[in-house]
Design a protein around this motif. Structure first.
Motif, PDB file in Angstrom:
ATOM      1  N   GLY A 111      60.323  72.396 -91.801  1.00  0.00           N
ATOM      2  CA  GLY A 111      61.319  71.345 -92.006  1.00  0.00           C
ATOM      3  C   GLY A 111      62.023  70.962 -90.722  1.00  0.00           C
ATOM      4  N   THR A 112      62.355  71.953 -89.911  1.00  0.00           N
ATOM      5  CA  THR A 112      63.003  71.666 -88.626  1.00  0.00           C
ATOM      6  C   THR A 112      62.077  70.879 -87.715  1.00  0.00           C
ATOM      7  OG1 THR A 112      64.472  73.580 -88.748  1.00  0.00           O
ATOM      8  CG2 THR A 112      63.984  72.724 -86.551  1.00  0.00           C
ATOM      9  N   GLU A 113      60.785  71.210 -87.736  1.00  0.00           N
ATOM     10  CA  GLU A 113      59.825  70.464 -86.914  1.00  0.00           C
ATOM     11  C   GLU A 113      59.794  68.995 -87.310  1.00  0.00           C
ATOM     12  OE1 GLU A 113      56.800  69.775 -84.021  1.00  0.00           O
ATOM     13  OE2 GLU A 113      58.272  71.377 -84.292  1.00  0.00           O
ATOM     14  N   VAL A 114      59.829  68.726 -88.605  1.00  0.00           N
ATOM     15  CA  VAL A 114      59.836  67.335 -89.068  1.00  0.00           C
ATOM     16  C   VAL A 114      61.084  66.618 -88.565  1.00  0.00           C
ATOM     17  CG1 VAL A 114      59.996  65.848 -91.097  1.00  0.00           C
ATOM     18  CG2 VAL A 114      58.398  67.768 -91.085  1.00  0.00           C
ATOM     19  N   VAL A 115      62.234  67.243 -88.721  1.00  0.00           N
ATOM     20  CA  VAL A 115      63.488  66.622 -88.285  1.00  0.00           C
ATOM     21  C   VAL A 115      63.458  66.349 -86.783  1.00  0.00           C
ATOM     22  CG1 VAL A 115      65.980  66.953 -88.013  1.00  0.00           C
ATOM     23  CG2 VAL A 115      64.856  67.593 -90.160  1.00  0.00           C
TER      24      VAL A 115
END
Length: 343
Positions: A111-115
Motif C-alpha cells: 500500500g505504501t508503494e502505491v501511495v
C-alpha cells in the motif's frame, strides 16, 4: 502555531488513514486552518462504528472516501489536485502484524508503494510519512537502562511492524529524492495516547487505554513483562500539531524527525499514575509479548530545530485527561472488553 499553519489555507490535503485516532485529530486541525481535506481510509480498523461515534471523522468537514491504499485507482483519484499528503494509513498494531505478517506486508509495504508511486507522478508539493519509534527496536544492545533514540543511530527493529515501517522510510527516500518529485518528510511517532483512544482485540498496544479500562472495569491492570519497558508518551493533540507543521516547515524537507517528549516513562509508572484514580486497583504481571521492545525515549533536538515544535502536554496531565474522559464516556469501553477478561 496557528499563524504558521496559515500556509495551508485553501490548499488541498490528503490524509491516508485519516479516520484513525491521530488522523481524525489532524484532520480537525487542518480544517481549522481552512484547508480542504480528503480522507482515504478503509474504516475497518476497529469493530463497530468507532471512527464515527468516537473519532467523529464524519463531523470534521472533510471528504471521507472509504477505500484501500492498495487500490491504485482510488489513490490516484484522491491525489488528483492535491497539494500535500500525510501518509498515515497502516496496519498499525505490533501484535497483529506479528500474527498476520502477510496482512502487514500488504498494507504497510504494498500500500505504501502505491501511495509513493502515485505521489511521485502527481503535482503534490510534499508528502509526510508517518513512521514509528519501533524502528529503533531495543537500541544499542551494549547500553543498559533507558536509552535516548536519535534519528541518525543504527536501527535494529524487533518486529514485523517495525520492519515494515523501516522499509517505508527507505522507500520514501528512494522514490521522492529526485528533482521532479514532491518533497518528503518522515515523522517517527513515539507512544501516542489520549482520548478517545480505545484498545483493539488481541492487541497489547495503547497502554494508557488498556490499563485505564482494566482499572475502570475493576480488573487487575496487566503489566506485560512486569512493566519494565520504557516508553515516551506523547499526547495525540501534540502529535497532530507536529504532523501539521511538518507539511509547511521549510527545514523539514528531506528530514527524519522524532515526535516525542524526550521523557522516559516505564509502563509500570503509567499504571501507577492511573491507579491514583482507582483506589482499589491492583496489578498482575504477564509475559512480555513477542516483538514488544524494551523501548527508549526520543531525542528532541531535531524536532525543536526543524519543526520549531515542542509538546505541551506532560504525561501526568495527559493520563488525568484520559481517565476523566473515560469516566464521562463510559460507553467508550468496547463491548468485547467489557464482556470478559482482556485477550
Amino acid at each position: 502555531m496557528e499563524a504558521r499553519l496559515e500556509k495551508l489555507r485553501d490548499s488541498r490535503v490528503v490524509v491516508t488513514g485519516g479516520a484513525g485516532l491521530v488522523g481524525s485529530r489532524l484532520v480537525g486541525l487542518l480544517r481549522r486552518a481552512e484547508a480542504e481535506v480528503t480522507v482515504l481510509d478503509r474504516l475497518d480498523a476497529y469493530p463497530g462504528p468507532v471512527h464515527t461515534t468516537l473519532f467523529g471523522v464524519d463531523r470534521l468537514g472533510a471528504d471521507v472516501v472509504a477505500g484501500d491504499i492498495c487500490d491504485r485507482e482510488a489513490v490516484r483519484r484522491v491525489l488528483a489536485g492535491a497539494d500535500y499528503v500525510v501518509h498515515a494509513a497502516a496496519y498499525a498494531d505490533v501484535a497483529a502484524c506479528t500474527r498476520r505478517p502477510g496482512t502487514a506486508f500488504r498494507a504497510n509495504v504494498q500500500g505504501t508503494e502505491v501511495v509513493l508511486e502515485e505521489a511521485a507522478a502527481s503535482d503534490v508539493r510534499r508528502l509526510v510519512l508517518v513512521s514509528s519509534a519501533a524502528v529503533y527496536g531495543n537500541g544499542d544492545p551494549s547500553i543498559r537502562g533507558p536509552q535516548v533514540f536519535r534519528e541518525d543511530q543504527r536501527l535494529l527493529p524487533v518486529s514485523v511492524y517495525a520492519n515494515s515501517k523501516l522499509w517505508a522510510e527507505h522507500q520514501t527516500r528512494l522514490l521522492l529524492s529526485g528533482p521532479d518529485t514532491p518533497e518528503y518528510a518522515v515523522l517517527r511517532y513515539f507512544s501516542v495516547y489520549g482520548d478517545p483512544q480505545i484498545p483493539k482485540p488481541g492487541s497489547h498496544s495503547w497502554m494508557v487505554a488498556w490499563l485505564s479500562m482494566q482499572a475502570r472495569l475493576g480488573r487487575p491492570m496487566r503489566l506485560n513483562g512486569g512493566g519494565v519497558q520504557v516508553r515516551d508518551l506523547v499526547h495525540v493533540d501534540d502529535v497532530a500539531a507536529a504532523t501539521a507543521l511538518a507539511l509547511v516547515e521549510e527545514g523539514m524537507a528531506g528530514a527524519t524527525v522524532n515526535v516525542g517528549t524526550g521523557v522516559p516513562t516505564s509502563v509500570r509508572a503509567v499504571g501507577e499514575l492511573i491507579a491514583q484514580h482507582f483506589p482499589e486497583a491492583e496489578f498482575v504481571t504477564t509475559p512480555l509479548p513477542e516483538g514488544d521492545p524494551l523501548g527508549g525515549y526520543a531525542a528532541t533536538e531535531q524536532c525543536r530545530e526543524l519543526l520549531r515544535w515542542a509538546p505541551r502536554i506532560d504525561v501526568r496531565s495527559g493520563v488525568e485527561r484520559y481517565v476523566r474522559w473515560l469516566a464521562d464516556t463510559p460507553h467508550a469501553v468496547p463491548e468485547w472488553l467489557a464482556a470478559g477478561p482482556a485477550a
